[in-house]
Motif scaffolding. Structure first.
Motif, PDB file in Angstrom:
ATOM      1  N   ILE A 125       0.832  -1.201   0.000  1.00  0.00           N
ATOM      2  CA  ILE A 125       0.000   0.000   0.000  1.00  0.00           C
ATOM      3  C   ILE A 125       0.868   1.253   0.000  1.00  0.00           C
ATOM      4  O   ILE A 125       0.547   2.247  -0.671  1.00  0.00           O
ATOM      5  CB  ILE A 125      -0.946  -0.007   1.227  1.00  0.00           C
ATOM      6  CG1 ILE A 125      -1.905  -1.193   1.156  1.00  0.00           C
ATOM      7  CG2 ILE A 125      -1.699   1.296   1.346  1.00  0.00           C
ATOM      8  CD1 ILE A 125      -2.826  -1.194  -0.027  1.00  0.00           C
ATOM      9  N   ALA A 126       1.991   1.211   0.711  1.00  0.00           N
ATOM     10  CA  ALA A 126       2.877   2.375   0.780  1.00  0.00           C
ATOM     11  C   ALA A 126       3.503   2.692  -0.573  1.00  0.00           C
ATOM     12  O   ALA A 126       3.831   3.853  -0.842  1.00  0.00           O
ATOM     13  CB  ALA A 126       3.961   2.152   1.823  1.00  0.00           C
ATOM     14  N   THR A 127       3.673   1.687  -1.430  1.00  0.00           N
ATOM     15  CA  THR A 127       4.294   1.955  -2.727  1.00  0.00           C
ATOM     16  C   THR A 127       3.448   2.893  -3.586  1.00  0.00           C
ATOM     17  O   THR A 127       4.001   3.636  -4.386  1.00  0.00           O
ATOM     18  CB  THR A 127       4.568   0.658  -3.512  1.00  0.00           C
ATOM     19  OG1 THR A 127       3.341  -0.014  -3.769  1.00  0.00           O
ATOM     20  CG2 THR A 127       5.536  -0.233  -2.774  1.00  0.00           C
ATOM     21  N   PHE A 128       2.138   2.858  -3.430  1.00  0.00           N
ATOM     22  CA  PHE A 128       1.294   3.772  -4.204  1.00  0.00           C
ATOM     23  C   PHE A 128       1.633   5.220  -3.858  1.00  0.00           C
ATOM     24  O   PHE A 128       1.856   6.048  -4.740  1.00  0.00           O
ATOM     25  CB  PHE A 128      -0.180   3.509  -3.929  1.00  0.00           C
ATOM     26  CG  PHE A 128      -0.684   2.232  -4.520  1.00  0.00           C
ATOM     27  CD1 PHE A 128      -1.043   2.161  -5.854  1.00  0.00           C
ATOM     28  CD2 PHE A 128      -0.792   1.094  -3.745  1.00  0.00           C
ATOM     29  CE1 PHE A 128      -1.506   0.988  -6.410  1.00  0.00           C
ATOM     30  CE2 PHE A 128      -1.258  -0.084  -4.286  1.00  0.00           C
ATOM     31  CZ  PHE A 128      -1.610  -0.140  -5.615  1.00  0.00           C
ATOM     32  N   ALA A 129       1.674   5.528  -2.582  1.00  0.00           N
ATOM     33  CA  ALA A 129       1.960   6.900  -2.156  1.00  0.00           C
ATOM     34  C   ALA A 129       3.399   7.285  -2.463  1.00  0.00           C
ATOM     35  O   ALA A 129       3.671   8.394  -2.939  1.00  0.00           O
ATOM     36  CB  ALA A 129       1.681   7.046  -0.667  1.00  0.00           C
TER      37      ALA A 129
END
Length: 70
Positions: free
Chosen positions: A13-17
């Motif tokens: 999920i952090a890779t999107f941001a």
């Protein structure tokens, strides 16, 4: 075992941001226009094809823009 899944999910999920932010920084550096860079980072960070499960190598390759930008 459950912590492994939670850690992987959190990183995914952090890779999107993080990818969106890295694209924002790159676009701002190249264009000098902050609103255009924001839109570019938003679009790049929310690409639909990134929503499919990624193999590990593709995940690591997606971190390259952050490594290049510093």
């Amino acid at each position: 075992m459950a912590w492994d899944n939670a850690a992987y999910s959190l990183l995914f999920i952090a890779t999107f941001a993080l990818n969106g932010f890295a694209m924002f920084l790159l676009a701002r550096e190249l264009t000098g226009l902050q609103p255009a860079a924001f839109v570019g980072g938003l679009i790049y960070g929310l690409l639909h094809k990134r929503l499919t499960p990624l193999p590990l190598m593709a995940f690591l390759i997606s971190l390259i823009p952050m490594a290049i930008d510093g």
